[in-house]
Design a protein around this motif. Structure first.
Motif, PDB file in Angstrom:
ATOM      1  N   ALA A 171      -3.301   4.310   1.232  1.00 34.21           N
ATOM      2  CA  ALA A 171      -3.710   3.578   2.426  1.00 34.21           C
ATOM      3  C   ALA A 171      -4.307   4.528   3.455  1.00 34.21           C
ATOM      4  O   ALA A 171      -3.910   5.691   3.554  1.00 34.21           O
ATOM      5  N   SER A 172      -5.248   4.035   4.228  1.00 31.24           N
ATOM      6  CA  SER A 172      -5.887   4.824   5.275  1.00 31.24           C
ATOM      7  C   SER A 172      -6.432   3.862   6.328  1.00 31.24           C
ATOM      8  O   SER A 172      -6.075   2.690   6.354  1.00 31.24           O
ATOM      9  N   TYR A 173      -7.316   4.340   7.186  1.00 32.43           N
ATOM     10  CA  TYR A 173      -7.787   3.529   8.305  1.00 32.43           C
ATOM     11  C   TYR A 173      -9.225   3.900   8.651  1.00 32.43           C
ATOM     12  O   TYR A 173      -9.772   4.875   8.136  1.00 32.43           O
ATOM     13  N   ASN A 174      -9.836   3.135   9.524  1.00 33.72           N
ATOM     14  CA  ASN A 174     -11.128   3.487  10.121  1.00 33.72           C
ATOM     15  C   ASN A 174     -11.414   2.514  11.246  1.00 33.72           C
ATOM     16  O   ASN A 174     -10.797   1.445  11.339  1.00 33.72           O
ATOM     17  N   VAL A 175     -12.346   2.883  12.125  1.00 29.72           N
ATOM     18  CA  VAL A 175     -12.794   1.959  13.162  1.00 29.72           C
ATOM     19  C   VAL A 175     -13.683   0.913  12.497  1.00 29.72           C
ATOM     20  O   VAL A 175     -14.666   1.244  11.833  1.00 29.72           O
ATOM     21  N   GLY A 176     -13.328  -0.358  12.665  1.00 36.80           N
ATOM     22  CA  GLY A 176     -14.026  -1.424  11.974  1.00 36.80           C
ATOM     23  C   GLY A 176     -15.240  -1.945  12.714  1.00 36.80           C
ATOM     24  O   GLY A 176     -15.582  -1.500  13.814  1.00 36.80           O
ATOM     25  N   ALA A 177     -15.891  -2.942  12.120  1.00 33.60           N
ATOM     26  CA  ALA A 177     -17.124  -3.492  12.671  1.00 33.60           C
ATOM     27  C   ALA A 177     -16.910  -4.190  14.001  1.00 33.60           C
ATOM     28  O   ALA A 177     -17.855  -4.372  14.772  1.00 33.60           O
ATOM     29  N   ASP A 178     -15.666  -4.608  14.297  1.00 33.06           N
ATOM     30  CA  ASP A 178     -15.377  -5.281  15.562  1.00 33.06           C
ATOM     31  C   ASP A 178     -14.849  -4.322  16.629  1.00 33.06           C
ATOM     32  O   ASP A 178     -14.435  -4.753  17.706  1.00 33.06           O
ATOM     33  N   GLY A 179     -14.845  -3.030  16.335  1.00 31.74           N
ATOM     34  CA  GLY A 179     -14.363  -2.048  17.289  1.00 31.74           C
ATOM     35  C   GLY A 179     -12.870  -1.816  17.236  1.00 31.74           C
ATOM     36  O   GLY A 179     -12.354  -0.928  17.923  1.00 31.74           O
ATOM     37  N   LYS A 180     -12.162  -2.581  16.426  1.00 25.30           N
ATOM     38  CA  LYS A 180     -10.718  -2.411  16.293  1.00 25.30           C
ATOM     39  C   LYS A 180     -10.401  -1.491  15.113  1.00 25.30           C
ATOM     40  O   LYS A 180     -11.214  -1.324  14.204  1.00 25.30           O
ATOM     41  N   MET A 181      -9.215  -0.916  15.153  1.00 17.72           N
ATOM     42  CA  MET A 181      -8.793  -0.079  14.039  1.00 17.72           C
ATOM     43  C   MET A 181      -8.506  -0.965  12.830  1.00 17.72           C
ATOM     44  O   MET A 181      -7.799  -1.970  12.934  1.00 17.72           O
ATOM     45  N   ALA A 182      -9.095  -0.614  11.695  1.00 17.52           N
ATOM     46  CA  ALA A 182      -8.942  -1.397  10.471  1.00 17.52           C
ATOM     47  C   ALA A 182      -8.068  -0.643   9.475  1.00 17.52           C
ATOM     48  O   ALA A 182      -8.014   0.588   9.483  1.00 17.52           O
ATOM     49  N   HIS A 239       5.190   7.259  -1.378  1.00 15.33           N
ATOM     50  CA  HIS A 239       6.047   6.267  -0.731  1.00 15.33           C
ATOM     51  C   HIS A 239       5.263   4.978  -0.509  1.00 15.33           C
ATOM     52  O   HIS A 239       4.032   4.978  -0.411  1.00 15.33           O
ATOM     53  N   ILE A 240       5.982   3.872  -0.411  1.00 13.95           N
ATOM     54  CA  ILE A 240       5.406   2.646   0.134  1.00 13.95           C
ATOM     55  C   ILE A 240       5.252   2.854   1.639  1.00 13.95           C
ATOM     56  O   ILE A 240       6.133   3.401   2.295  1.00 13.95           O
ATOM     57  N   ALA A 241       4.119   2.456   2.186  1.00 14.63           N
ATOM     58  CA  ALA A 241       3.854   2.679   3.607  1.00 14.63           C
ATOM     59  C   ALA A 241       4.913   2.004   4.474  1.00 14.63           C
ATOM     60  O   ALA A 241       5.410   0.923   4.147  1.00 14.63           O
ATOM     61  N   LYS A 242       5.239   2.648   5.591  1.00 17.58           N
ATOM     62  CA  LYS A 242       6.242   2.095   6.509  1.00 17.58           C
ATOM     63  C   LYS A 242       5.788   0.777   7.124  1.00 17.58           C
ATOM     64  O   LYS A 242       6.612  -0.047   7.523  1.00 17.58           O
ATOM     65  N   ASP A 243       4.494   0.576   7.218  1.00 15.88           N
ATOM     66  CA  ASP A 243       3.970  -0.644   7.833  1.00 15.88           C
ATOM     67  C   ASP A 243       3.487  -1.654   6.792  1.00 15.88           C
ATOM     68  O   ASP A 243       2.779  -2.608   7.118  1.00 15.88           O
ATOM     69  N   ALA A 244       3.880  -1.477   5.534  1.00 19.33           N
ATOM     70  CA  ALA A 244       3.356  -2.310   4.449  1.00 19.33           C
ATOM     71  C   ALA A 244       3.605  -3.797   4.697  1.00 19.33           C
ATOM     72  O   ALA A 244       2.696  -4.622   4.578  1.00 19.33           O
ATOM     73  N   PHE A 245       4.829  -4.152   5.038  1.00 11.54           N
ATOM     74  CA  PHE A 245       5.143  -5.577   5.192  1.00 11.54           C
ATOM     75  C   PHE A 245       4.425  -6.167   6.398  1.00 11.54           C
ATOM     76  O   PHE A 245       3.934  -7.297   6.341  1.00 11.54           O
ATOM     77  N   GLU A 246       4.347  -5.414   7.481  1.00 10.24           N
ATOM     78  CA  GLU A 246       3.659  -5.912   8.677  1.00 10.24           C
ATOM     79  C   GLU A 246       2.199  -6.219   8.369  1.00 10.24           C
ATOM     80  O   GLU A 246       1.662  -7.255   8.784  1.00 10.24           O
ATOM     81  N   VAL A 247       1.551  -5.321   7.652  1.00 13.77           N
ATOM     82  CA  VAL A 247       0.144  -5.519   7.308  1.00 13.77           C
ATOM     83  C   VAL A 247      -0.021  -6.689   6.345  1.00 13.77           C
ATOM     84  O   VAL A 247      -0.843  -7.587   6.556  1.00 13.77           O
ATOM     85  N   PRO A 292       0.839  -1.205   0.000  1.00 16.55           N
ATOM     86  CA  PRO A 292       0.000   0.000   0.000  1.00 16.55           C
ATOM     87  C   PRO A 292       0.869   1.248   0.000  1.00 16.55           C
ATOM     88  O   PRO A 292       1.974   1.253   0.553  1.00 16.55           O
ATOM     89  N   LEU A 293       0.360   2.300  -0.630  1.00 17.02           N
ATOM     90  CA  LEU A 293       1.120   3.538  -0.788  1.00 17.02           C
ATOM     91  C   LEU A 293       0.563   4.633   0.115  1.00 17.02           C
ATOM     92  O   LEU A 293      -0.604   4.610   0.504  1.00 17.02           O
ATOM     93  N   VAL A 294       1.418   5.609   0.431  1.00 19.65           N
ATOM     94  CA  VAL A 294       1.011   6.802   1.178  1.00 19.65           C
ATOM     95  C   VAL A 294       1.587   8.022   0.469  1.00 19.65           C
ATOM     96  O   VAL A 294       2.542   7.919  -0.310  1.00 19.65           O
TER      97      VAL A 294
END
Length: 701
Positions: A254-265, A180-188, A166-168
């Motif tokens: 790449a981005s984020y949001n609070v998911g259906a399980d209450g965790k950050m997605a 850039h390629i996201a710093k957390d790309a490989f972890e995700v 994913p890119l940022v």
């Protein structure tokens, strides 16, 4: 005797309004309908590549395309798709005339003449139905309205197509912006695609083989030999969804949001996740962290199964995924054959940008929800901030920053997926905000990143409890809207009023779901579409109903506080601009009526960032409108769309909210520029906690 029904709900139901029969007797009672559809939809002459991908979790995009391309265009299917898209949007979606040449500030971006494109598509020969689908889908997407979306379950997101990078879009300390390629790309990627990561590891050049993690944070110099921003702009032309160019550009990353399980997605963005198997690989020229010399790498897209449908060969693929299925079309809600205790979902539900909402939770509750051809999926985010208290309700989570003065409401949606979610979400919002205030919070960040909307009345509720009782929140805290009032809607309401065609309130057009602008109920047998508001928009006659309200009381299941929970001028609405539908209604009201600040992070310099888009009013779909037509006995009306014979669907932007500052025109086409555009660094990009802290420091030093 208690009447039970098999109900199918439209996207934004005032009521779970439709009942469904099996595809074998859709509106006809003809048991041979499916076989006739199947033979018309596809004519196979090219072997059986669908067998090769049957039952597999991962395949190549090329293999998926090979299966799609054995489906030739049946002339009846082509005409049927175009008739449904054309007649559904013409009768029930009055945004369409505006989009021929959108009003400022979107004039330069939106100029889609859907009538002309439908005529062009009718004249065009297509080798495969997949080619036809791409043209129809992209033509509708050029309306740039995430409610008005055409989809086909034979193709859209049957397989999702992924890259592990994913890119940022970041801004360096000199103010220069780079992809850039996201710093957390490989972890995700290594967690989400653990069973496929070796394919990408081994695809790298010899000196990088097995070192996919070394790409984290790398500057992207070229994508397929071109400036990376060229890829961003090309994507913005076809992706649809939002009026604002900046918002569509932001969706690439790449981005984020609070998911259906209450965790950050974690959202991969349009570069690393695609709905159709159109690209086999990407060639990147990159500069890795700590390296001076550019390097060129090639990574393949990989296709992962998304549908729950199964098949063994081309025949079963077509039968199970390509022809009309149970729920594809609406029904007469009072027909003898539709009584059942079962409940069936509308096919469009899986494409809504919200958590899966249970059928029972949609009854009598108006919704406004964005739709995409990519379902909303929750990939686990590596950053998981710790909520405070026990007031969170899946999509609503509460946080307190280290300064002990700034509270954060992470709001991923205005709807939830559990039982009693409608009431539970309202209770969570009230209790959670009260808890933040009790902990000492005096200012509030509401993070609505990638919030696709939900229940309209929940938006009213959140506005009311934040701002307190005042002229802008009581008797209701939302916008006034108008519904389409052309010949077919007028005939539907006339049948309901004069012939009692909907005594049990199963249809959208029943006036029991709405109120006068002063929040008083319509009287019995009231024709709420009259008098008709006639306008000429871009040369087309448009007929609207009078202004109506959503029927949301100032207090719902719980007593609303008699004072504001927060000073609304110390409330900030934060996101990447991808705040749609009910989210757009709420954020627009908070910004324009209550003086709340708006912040959009990311975005290209020189491109105006809007804090929300596609305000709409109430969204729905073909299934719901088809049910209204059949229930009132108007299927033979000249404007009524036919039944679909393919496994397709059409979302629509039904009611339109009218403006906050200019009530004469739809809010959809009025400006919503962000107060602040927050640049991102490699450290803050897609890091919600870091962004929250930066916003708090910027606004409230």
């Amino acid at each position: 005797m208690l009447r039970t029904k098999l109900i199918i709900l439209g996207v934004g139901s005032v009521l779970s309004c439709a009942a469904s029969t099996l595809a074998t007797n859709i509106n006809t009672g003809d048991a041979s309908l499916v076989s006739r559809q199947e033979s018309d939809v596809s004519i196979d002459t090219l072997g059986d590549p669908c067998r090769a991908i049957a039952g597999k979790k991962w395949v190549s995009p090329k293999e998926v395309r090979a299966c799609f391309n054995v489906i030739a265009v049946g002339p009846k299917a082509k005409d049927n798709i175009l008739d449904v898209v054309d007649k559904t949007t013409a009768a029930f979606d009055h945004s369409r005339p505006y989009q021929k040449l959108a009003p400022p500030p979107f004039t330069g971006e939106i100029h889609e003449n859907l009538s002309a494109d439908i005529a062009r598509i009718r004249r065009t020969h297509y080798k495969t139905e997949f080619d036809l689908h791409i043209d129809v889908s992209r033509s509708v997407k050029r309306l740039f309205d995430g409610h008005t979306v055409y989809f086909n379950d034979c193709y859209d997101s049957v397989f999702l197509n992924f890259l592990p990078i994913p890119l940022v879009y970041i801004t360096d300390n000199r103010g220069v912006q780079h992809v850039h390629i996201a710093k957390d790309a490989f972890e995700v990627a290594s967690k989400e695609f653990a069973d496929q990561i070796d394919v990408w590891q081994n695809a790298l050049p010899r000196n990088l083989r097995g070192k996919l993690s070394s790409l984290n944070g790398a500057k992207v110099l070229k994508i397929d030999g071109k400036d990376p921003l060229s890829a961003v702009d090309e994507n913005a032309k076809i992706v649809g969804g939002y009026q604002a160019l900046g918002t569509r550009q932001n969706g690439f990353f790449a981005s984020y949001n609070v998911g259906a399980d209450g965790k950050m997605a974690y959202s991969l963005g349009n570069f690393a996740q695609k709905s159709l198997p159109l690209d086999d690989e990407v060639i990147l020229t990159i500069q890795r962290s700590g390296n001076i010399s550019p390097e060129t790498i090639t990574l393949p897209y990989r296709s992962r199964i998304q549908t729950r449908a199964t098949w063994t060969d081309k025949a079963s693929y077509r039968q199970n995924l390509c022809v009309a299925q149970e729920g594809t079309n609406g029904v007469d809600a009072y027909a003898p054959g539709v009584l059942s205790q079962a409940e069936t979902e509308s096919p469009i539900f899986k494409f809504q940008q919200q958590p899966p909402v249970k059928v029972a939770e949609r009854k009598h509750r108006a919704m406004s929800v964005a739709v995409d051809t990519i379902p909303k999926i929750d990939i686990v985010h590596p950053v998981q901030p710790t909520p405070v208290g026990n007031d969170g309700f899946t999509v609503s989570q509460f946080y307190l920053l280290d300064d002990r003065k700034t509270g954060v409401l992470g709001l991923g949606s205005f709807s939830g997926s559990s039982d009693s979610a409608f009431e539970g979400l309202q209770k969570s919002l009230l209790n959670g905000l009260q808890s933040l205030k009790a902990m000492g919070a005096t200012r509030l960040i509401i993070d609505v990143t990638n919030n696709g909307g939900g229940w309209i009345c929940v938006g009213h509720w959140l506005h009311r409890i934040l701002a307190g009782p005042k002229a802008s929140t009581e008797p209701h805290a939302g916008l006034l809207s108008r519904a389409p009032a052309g010949p077919l809607p007028l005939a539907i309401v006339k049948a309901i009023v004069e012939k009692n065609a909907d005594p049990d309130w199963w249809t959208y057009h029943n006036g029991l779901g709405y109120q006068f602008p002063n929040a008083t109920d319509f009287p019995p047998n009231y024709n709420w579409l009259q008098p008709v508001d006639k306008r000429v928009v871009n040369g087309e006659l448009v007929q609207f109903s009078p202004l109506i309200s959503d029927g949301c009381p100032a207090s719902y299941m719980f007593d609303a506080p008699n004072k504001p929970l927060f000073d609304t001028k110390k409330v900030a609405i934060l996101g990447n601009g991808r705040c749609a539908s009910t989210c757009a209604q709420f954020s627009s009201l908070m910004a324009k009526k209550e003086g709340s600040k708006t912040v959009v992070f990311g975005g290209r310099k020189g491109v105006q960032q809007h804090y929300s888009g596609i305000v709409g009013g109430q969204s729905t779909d073909f299934v719901a409108m088809d049910t209204d037509v059949k229930t009132t006995g108007l299927k033979n009306h000249r404007d009524a769309p036919p039944d679909l014979i393919t496994n397709s669907g059409q979302g629509i932007n039904w009611r339109l909210d009218f403006g906050i500052w200019d009530i004469r025109e739809p809010e959809e086409w009025q400006s919503r520029p962000a107060d602040i555009n927050l640049p991102l660094t490699l450290e803050t990009a897609n890091n919600p906690v870091a962004i929250w802290k930066q916003v708090a420091q910027l606004l409230w030093k």
